[in-house]
Enzyme design. Sequence first.
Site, PDB file in Angstrom:
ATOM      1  N   ASP A 181       9.310  -1.622   8.824  1.00 57.79           N
ATOM      2  CA  ASP A 181       7.834  -1.113   8.957  1.00 57.79           C
ATOM      3  C   ASP A 181       7.488  -2.032  10.264  1.00 57.79           C
ATOM      4  O   ASP A 181       8.535  -1.996  11.467  1.00 57.79           O
ATOM      5  CB  ASP A 181       6.875  -1.752   7.903  1.00 57.79           C
ATOM      6  CG  ASP A 181       5.726  -1.143   7.677  1.00 57.79           C
ATOM      7  OD1 ASP A 181       4.723  -1.087   8.596  1.00 57.79           O
ATOM      8  OD2 ASP A 181       5.501  -0.700   6.642  1.00 57.79           O
TER       9      ASP A 181
ATOM     10  N   HIS B  12       0.054  -3.511   9.556  1.00 61.11           N
ATOM     11  CA  HIS B  12       0.556  -2.592   8.632  1.00 61.11           C
ATOM     12  C   HIS B  12       1.610  -3.166   7.632  1.00 61.11           C
ATOM     13  O   HIS B  12       1.709  -3.018   6.484  1.00 61.11           O
ATOM     14  CB  HIS B  12       1.020  -1.196   9.452  1.00 61.11           C
ATOM     15  CG  HIS B  12       1.445  -0.026   8.461  1.00 61.11           C
ATOM     16  ND1 HIS B  12       2.485   0.073   7.930  1.00 61.11           N
ATOM     17  CD2 HIS B  12       0.517   0.906   8.155  1.00 61.11           C
ATOM     18  CE1 HIS B  12       2.531   1.493   7.246  1.00 61.11           C
ATOM     19  NE2 HIS B  12       1.226   1.743   7.479  1.00 61.11           N
TER      20      HIS B  12
ATOM     21  N   ASN C 254       0.367  11.359   4.765  1.00 61.91           N
ATOM     22  CA  ASN C 254      -1.147  11.808   4.626  1.00 61.91           C
ATOM     23  C   ASN C 254      -1.444  13.105   5.444  1.00 61.91           C
ATOM     24  O   ASN C 254      -2.586  13.301   5.880  1.00 61.91           O
ATOM     25  CB  ASN C 254      -1.912  10.477   5.373  1.00 61.91           C
ATOM     26  CG  ASN C 254      -1.513   9.081   4.667  1.00 61.91           C
ATOM     27  OD1 ASN C 254      -1.566   9.009   3.490  1.00 61.91           O
ATOM     28  ND2 ASN C 254      -1.387   8.221   5.685  1.00 61.91           N
TER      29      ASN C 254
ATOM     30  N   SER D  20       1.076   5.018   2.541  1.00 66.94           N
ATOM     31  CA  SER D  20       1.675   3.845   2.997  1.00 66.94           C
ATOM     32  C   SER D  20       1.440   2.629   2.246  1.00 66.94           C
ATOM     33  O   SER D  20       2.130   1.688   1.842  1.00 66.94           O
ATOM     34  CB  SER D  20       1.314   3.293   4.439  1.00 66.94           C
ATOM     35  OG  SER D  20       1.968   4.208   5.375  1.00 66.94           O
TER      36      SER D  20
END
Length: 289
Positions: free
Chosen positions: A19, A53, A144, A204
């Site tokens: 990530d 994130h 998404n 996510s």
Amino acid sequence: SLVGSEMCIRDRVKVAVIDSGVDFGNDVELKGFIDLVPGYEECLPYYTDITGHGSAVAGIIAAEKNGKCITGINTNVELYSARVLDENNSAPTRRVIEAIYWAIDHNVNIINMSFGMKEDSQALHNAIKDAYNAGILLIAAAGNTSQVEYPAAYEEVVAVGAVDSDGIVCDNSAKGDEIELVAPGEKIASTGGYEGILISSGTSMAAPHVTGLASLLWQKDMSMSSEFIRSLLKASANNYGDTKSYGYGLIDCKYADKIYASFKEKYSKNGTASNVEQYNNCLLYTSDA
């Protein structure tokens, strides 16, 4: 909910979060890390997650139970962080591939990938196959956008969609035949910067919910395979919607724990999907959930 590792704790499952990095000491303990973003190779992982994130993803999985922020789903995991996403949460495919092989070299059990791309990459798929063949459970955000993105779209990967607080699939959660499971992904509270809380939405945030549950189930018997855990996740999911949106359904922590022993007894190593179907058919006549 089984937040905070209420299941029987035995061995520690090794989870790699590929990530934007994970801020070490910020409510999440790291067993190992690597920073693959140019210019940051020598930096310590204290405040390397510029976007927050990756830290939010890691927090959902394994934030410590210490009265700060949130408590992760499984505080017993060994967490490894591979930073590939830059300050714009973007990365070239080669960087992701390098992170996957780093995770393989560290003998992790699960890789969480809360990112995606629209175009297929043979090199990325080869790395995914190598991780899969190494016995790693691969879990990724479906995306998404309208289509399920890669690497979630690969058959070796568990593609996770997002649902809201009512269990309804989110409008922007990708839909398609590749969807395998859904999990909470709207306004999710997790670890933020400087011991704060970050509220995020999207697939996510749904993927690490599946990773956390998978780690709880796997630590009950580390001799079981990644395919067993994957099959158990599907068999225990709450299936109440169309497969293109919900896949096998919404993950269910308590039910997965409840059927673990009986599913393990019935499980055959000769395939997985057929076992899920047979088990669910059996439940039509014996369910007392």
